[in-house]
Design an enzyme around this catalytic site. Structure first.
Site, mmCIF file in Angstrom:
data_model
loop_
_atom_site.group_PDB
_atom_site.id
_atom_site.type_symbol
_atom_site.label_atom_id
_atom_site.label_comp_id
_atom_site.label_asym_id
_atom_site.label_seq_id
_atom_site.Cartn_x
_atom_site.Cartn_y
_atom_site.Cartn_z
ATOM 1 N N TYR A 39 8.301 -4.660 8.887
ATOM 2 C CA TYR A 39 8.641 -5.945 9.509
ATOM 3 C C TYR A 39 7.833 -6.128 10.791
ATOM 4 C CZ TYR A 39 11.715 -10.002 10.295
ATOM 5 O OH TYR A 39 12.220 -11.262 10.437
ATOM 6 N N SER A 67 12.694 -2.454 14.248
ATOM 7 C CA SER A 67 12.605 -3.822 13.706
ATOM 8 C C SER A 67 13.866 -4.239 12.956
ATOM 9 C CB SER A 67 11.407 -3.918 12.737
ATOM 10 O OG SER A 67 10.288 -3.223 13.205
ATOM 11 N N ASP A 97 -1.426 0.974 7.359
ATOM 12 C CA ASP A 97 -2.227 1.485 6.237
ATOM 13 C C ASP A 97 -2.112 2.999 6.088
ATOM 14 O OD1 ASP A 97 -4.439 -1.019 7.235
ATOM 15 O OD2 ASP A 97 -3.494 -0.961 5.257
ATOM 16 N N GLN A 100 1.202 4.101 4.541
ATOM 17 C CA GLN A 100 1.563 3.620 3.208
ATOM 18 C C GLN A 100 1.639 4.726 2.151
ATOM 19 O OE1 GLN A 100 -0.860 0.244 2.082
ATOM 20 N NE2 GLN A 100 -0.257 -0.913 3.894
ATOM 21 N N HIS A 121 -3.695 -5.623 2.251
ATOM 22 C CA HIS A 121 -5.025 -5.055 2.492
ATOM 23 C C HIS A 121 -5.186 -3.914 1.486
ATOM 24 C CE1 HIS A 121 -8.624 -3.746 4.481
ATOM 25 N NE2 HIS A 121 -8.096 -2.675 5.044
ATOM 26 N N ASP A 204 -13.006 -7.299 4.900
ATOM 27 C CA ASP A 204 -11.999 -7.316 5.973
ATOM 28 C C ASP A 204 -12.319 -6.273 7.030
ATOM 29 O OD1 ASP A 204 -8.987 -6.234 6.905
ATOM 30 O OD2 ASP A 204 -9.241 -8.405 6.774
ATOM 31 N N GLU A 208 -13.331 -7.308 10.886
ATOM 32 C CA GLU A 208 -12.552 -6.910 12.066
ATOM 33 C C GLU A 208 -13.347 -5.984 12.988
ATOM 34 O OE1 GLU A 208 -9.282 -5.619 9.764
ATOM 35 O OE2 GLU A 208 -9.823 -3.504 9.779
HETATM 36 N N1 LIG Z 1 -1.752 -7.313 11.408
HETATM 37 C C1 LIG Z 1 -2.275 -8.291 10.631
HETATM 38 O O1 LIG Z 1 -2.274 -9.458 11.006
HETATM 39 C C2 LIG Z 1 -2.806 -7.977 9.264
HETATM 40 C C3 LIG Z 1 -2.428 -6.802 8.617
HETATM 41 N N2 LIG Z 1 -2.768 -6.632 7.318
HETATM 42 C C4 LIG Z 1 -2.268 -5.464 6.598
HETATM 43 O O2 LIG Z 1 -0.834 -5.537 6.558
HETATM 44 C C5 LIG Z 1 -0.298 -4.217 6.499
HETATM 45 C C6 LIG Z 1 0.726 -4.046 7.625
HETATM 46 O O3 LIG Z 1 0.051 -4.113 8.821
HETATM 47 P P1 LIG Z 1 0.762 -4.720 10.137
HETATM 48 O O4 LIG Z 1 1.632 -5.877 9.773
HETATM 49 O O5 LIG Z 1 -0.306 -4.931 11.145
HETATM 50 O O6 LIG Z 1 1.715 -3.500 10.575
HETATM 51 P P2 LIG Z 1 2.534 -3.360 11.951
HETATM 52 O O7 LIG Z 1 2.046 -2.126 12.638
HETATM 53 O O8 LIG Z 1 2.530 -4.662 12.689
HETATM 54 O O9 LIG Z 1 4.056 -3.131 11.424
HETATM 55 C C7 LIG Z 1 4.410 -1.929 10.906
HETATM 56 C C8 LIG Z 1 5.822 -2.076 10.343
HETATM 57 O O10 LIG Z 1 6.050 -0.960 9.510
HETATM 58 C C9 LIG Z 1 7.248 -0.295 9.929
HETATM 59 N N3 LIG Z 1 7.084 1.131 9.694
HETATM 60 C C10 LIG Z 1 6.278 1.990 10.359
HETATM 61 N N4 LIG Z 1 6.389 3.213 9.823
HETATM 62 C C11 LIG Z 1 7.269 3.094 8.794
HETATM 63 C C12 LIG Z 1 7.812 4.022 7.843
HETATM 64 N N5 LIG Z 1 7.434 5.290 7.870
HETATM 65 N N6 LIG Z 1 8.687 3.560 6.918
HETATM 66 C C13 LIG Z 1 9.047 2.246 6.882
HETATM 67 N N7 LIG Z 1 8.594 1.334 7.765
HETATM 68 C C14 LIG Z 1 7.704 1.770 8.698
HETATM 69 C C15 LIG Z 1 7.398 -0.652 11.379
HETATM 70 O O11 LIG Z 1 8.764 -0.653 11.741
HETATM 71 P P3 LIG Z 1 9.374 0.457 12.729
HETATM 72 O O12 LIG Z 1 8.239 1.169 13.417
HETATM 73 O O13 LIG Z 1 10.234 -0.323 13.666
HETATM 74 O O14 LIG Z 1 10.141 1.336 11.805
HETATM 75 C C16 LIG Z 1 6.878 -2.078 11.410
HETATM 76 O O15 LIG Z 1 7.937 -2.925 11.028
HETATM 77 C C17 LIG Z 1 -1.501 -3.280 6.588
HETATM 78 O O16 LIG Z 1 -1.910 -2.937 5.296
HETATM 79 C C18 LIG Z 1 -2.566 -4.151 7.250
HETATM 80 O O17 LIG Z 1 -3.879 -3.720 6.982
HETATM 81 C C19 LIG Z 1 -3.483 -7.576 6.605
HETATM 82 C C20 LIG Z 1 -3.879 -8.737 7.210
HETATM 83 C C21 LIG Z 1 -3.656 -8.953 8.598
HETATM 84 C C1 LIG Z 2 -8.804 -9.326 11.927
HETATM 85 C C2 LIG Z 2 -7.889 -8.143 11.801
HETATM 86 C C3 LIG Z 2 -7.094 -8.119 10.503
HETATM 87 O O1 LIG Z 2 -7.937 -7.862 9.393
HETATM 88 C C4 LIG Z 2 -6.509 -9.474 10.302
HETATM 89 C C5 LIG Z 2 -5.560 -10.025 11.276
HETATM 90 O O2 LIG Z 2 -6.913 -10.141 9.342
HETATM 91 C C6 LIG Z 2 -6.091 -7.000 10.618
HETATM 92 O O3 LIG Z 2 -6.269 -5.992 9.886
HETATM 93 O O4 LIG Z 2 -5.166 -7.132 11.442
HETATM 94 MG MG LIG Z 3 -8.229 -9.322 8.131
HETATM 95 MG MG LIG Z 4 -7.706 -5.960 8.523
#
Ligand SMILES: NC(=O)C1=CN([C@@H]2O[C@H](COP(=O)(O)OP(=O)(O)OC[C@H]3O[C@@H](n4cnc5c(N)ncnc54)[C@H](OP(=O)(O)O)[C@@H]3O)[C@@H](O)[C@H]2O)C=CC1
Ligand SMILES: CC[C@](O)(C(C)=O)C(=O)O
Ligand SMILES: [Mg+2]
Ligand SMILES: [Mg+2]
Length: 356
Positions: A39, A67, A97, A100, A121, A204, A208
């Site tokens: 989240y 979260s 990532d 995961q 991603h 991607d 970035e």
């Molecule tokens: N950031 C972006 O805008 C973009 C991200 N992505 C992709 O989206 C995916 C998520 O990235 P992003 O949203 O940045 O991640 P964040 O770091 O923003 O969020 C991570 C979330 O995962 C939770 N978390 C962390 N560790 C665990 C665990 N062991 N078990 C369960 N939940 C966990 C955290 O909650 P808590 O720590 O509170 O438990 C938090 O809610 C990635 O694959 C990224 O590459 C793709 C496009 C853009």
């Molecule tokens: C530009 C960074 C990004 O790829 C995105 C927001 O699209 C990310 O991994 O956060």
């Molecule tokens: Mg991106």
């Molecule tokens: Mg990215």
């Protein structure tokens, strides 16, 4: 603006499949339960946008997650990742990532035949860190924008362009479901491009590193330092090299490079056109090509995986150096003095511990 409602694949102006509006068929996801694991930036945006689009969403988080309470406050069902996976038809992995693979292993037993494993991603699929069983679909719905903007634009009636890809199509309906998912998070309001996991990952990571995050912040810091070292005030340098960049990019976002050139002065247009390639020269282009090569041959992925397994020493050092750059200390009070509040500027980044 031309309304793209049923425009699909045949428009000769597009070199790939781009989908808009009702090109997606919501019936491929509207009766399904979607587990959003995580989240954070993307997780909160996907979960809330899906929920507001009428999809049954359950958020999967660690029991001690920071979260959890926010997701419940936002009106969402929350449970642990394994319980969320067990009840869901579609499981979207939106944890960091490098975390995961461990989360996937923890929920694997809850995957049933015909479920869908989704990503925003493709890192872990493309670099073979996660290998899903053959009895599920493996797809992607990847917004081309930060999560907080994905949510804000959706709430404002807008949308963020997105990519969809199918890595494994066990049910034969993987693409239709991925497109319906992209529609439900607002992607078809802006355009959804069909691609592959490999293409999404390589473009991607390149974007970035070379442009959006690495390249542009380095340009900003060098511009700021050049002015300050020449004796100009830090506040002048901040407004010129960082704050105004948003305003310039907004014009490009709305009207392309021409939209920006049209709005700035002729003096700026000539100066920019005649000096731009001096600043970002052939050497920079070669650096970009080297950066892409490291992504394509897996060198960056191996470095990032090893970095996390070692507890992120280099990441922590680089992050601390950037946080301590003078531009951050100069900018914060100036932003606080803006007469309006912009919550995106104050978005707290979810602190992510190294591999748990
Ligand atoms: N950031 C972006 O805008 C973009 C991200 N992505 C992709 O989206 C995916 C998520 O990235 P992003 O949203 O940045 O991640 P964040 O770091 O923003 O969020 C991570 C979330 O995962 C939770 N978390 C962390 N560790 C665990 C665990 N062991 N078990 C369960 N939940 C966990 C955290 O909650 P808590 O720590 O509170 O438990 C938090 O809610 C990635 O694959 C990224 O590459 C793709 C496009 C853009
Ligand atoms: C530009 C960074 C990004 O790829 C995105 C927001 O699209 C990310 O991994 O956060
Ligand atoms: Mg991106
Ligand atoms: Mg990215």
């Amino acid at each position: 603006m031309t309304e793209h409602t049923d425009t699909t694949t045949d428009d000769e102006t597009f070199t790939t499949n781009i989908y808009y509006g009702d090109d997606a068929d919501a019936s491929h996801i509207e009766d399904k339960t979607v587990a959003v694991l995580g989240y954070g930036s993307q997780g909160h945006a996907h979960a809330l946008n899906l929920h507001d689009s009428g999809i049954d969403v359950v958020v999967g988080l660690r029991e001690d997650s920071s979260s959890w309470s926010q997701a419940e406050k936002d009106g969402l069902r929350v449970t642990t990742p394994d319980d969320a996976t067990a009840e869901a038809d579609v499981i979207m992995f939106l944890v960091p990532d490098t975390i995961q693979p461990a989360v996937f292993e923890a929920v694997l037993d809850g995957l049933e035949e015909g479920n869908t494993v989704m990503f925003a991603h493709g890192f872990n699929i493309h670099y073979n860190q996660i290998q899903p069983p053959e009895y599920v679909d493996v797809t992607m719905a990847a917004p081309k924008g930060p999560g907080h903007i994905v949510r804000r634009d959706y709430e404002n009636g807008g949308g963020t362009p997105a990519l969809i890809a199918v890595e494994q199509n066990y049910t034969g309906e993987a693409k239709d479901e991925a497109l319906a998912y992209a529609q439900a998070i607002g992607g078809t309001r802006a355009g959804v491009i069909e691609t592959t996991f490999q293409e999404e990952v390589e473009t991607d990571l390149f974007g970035e590193q070379a442009v959006l995050c690495g390249g542009v912040t380095s340009l900003v810091k060098h511009g700021y330092e050049t002015l300050v070292d020449a004796g100009y005030s830090p506040e002048m340098a901040y407004f010129e090299c960082l704050n105004e960049l948003k305003l310039i990019v907004d014009l490009m976002y709305e009207g392309g490079l021409g939209g920006m050139w049209h709005s700035v002065s002729y003096t700026a247009e000539y100066g920019g056109l005649s000096r731009g390639d001096r600043i970002v020269d052939e050497g920079v282009r070669e650096n970009m090509e080297d950066t892409l090569e490291e992504i394509q041959n897996g060198e960056f992925a191996r470095e990032w995986i090893n970095e996390n397994q070692a507890g992120r020493p280099a990441y922590s050092q680089l992050k601390q150096r950037d946080e301590q750059h003078e531009i951050e200390a100069v900018g914060a009070p100036l932003r606080d003095l803006f007469e309006w509040e912009d919550d995106v500027n104050e978005t707290e980044q979810t602190e992510v511990p190294a591999d748990d």
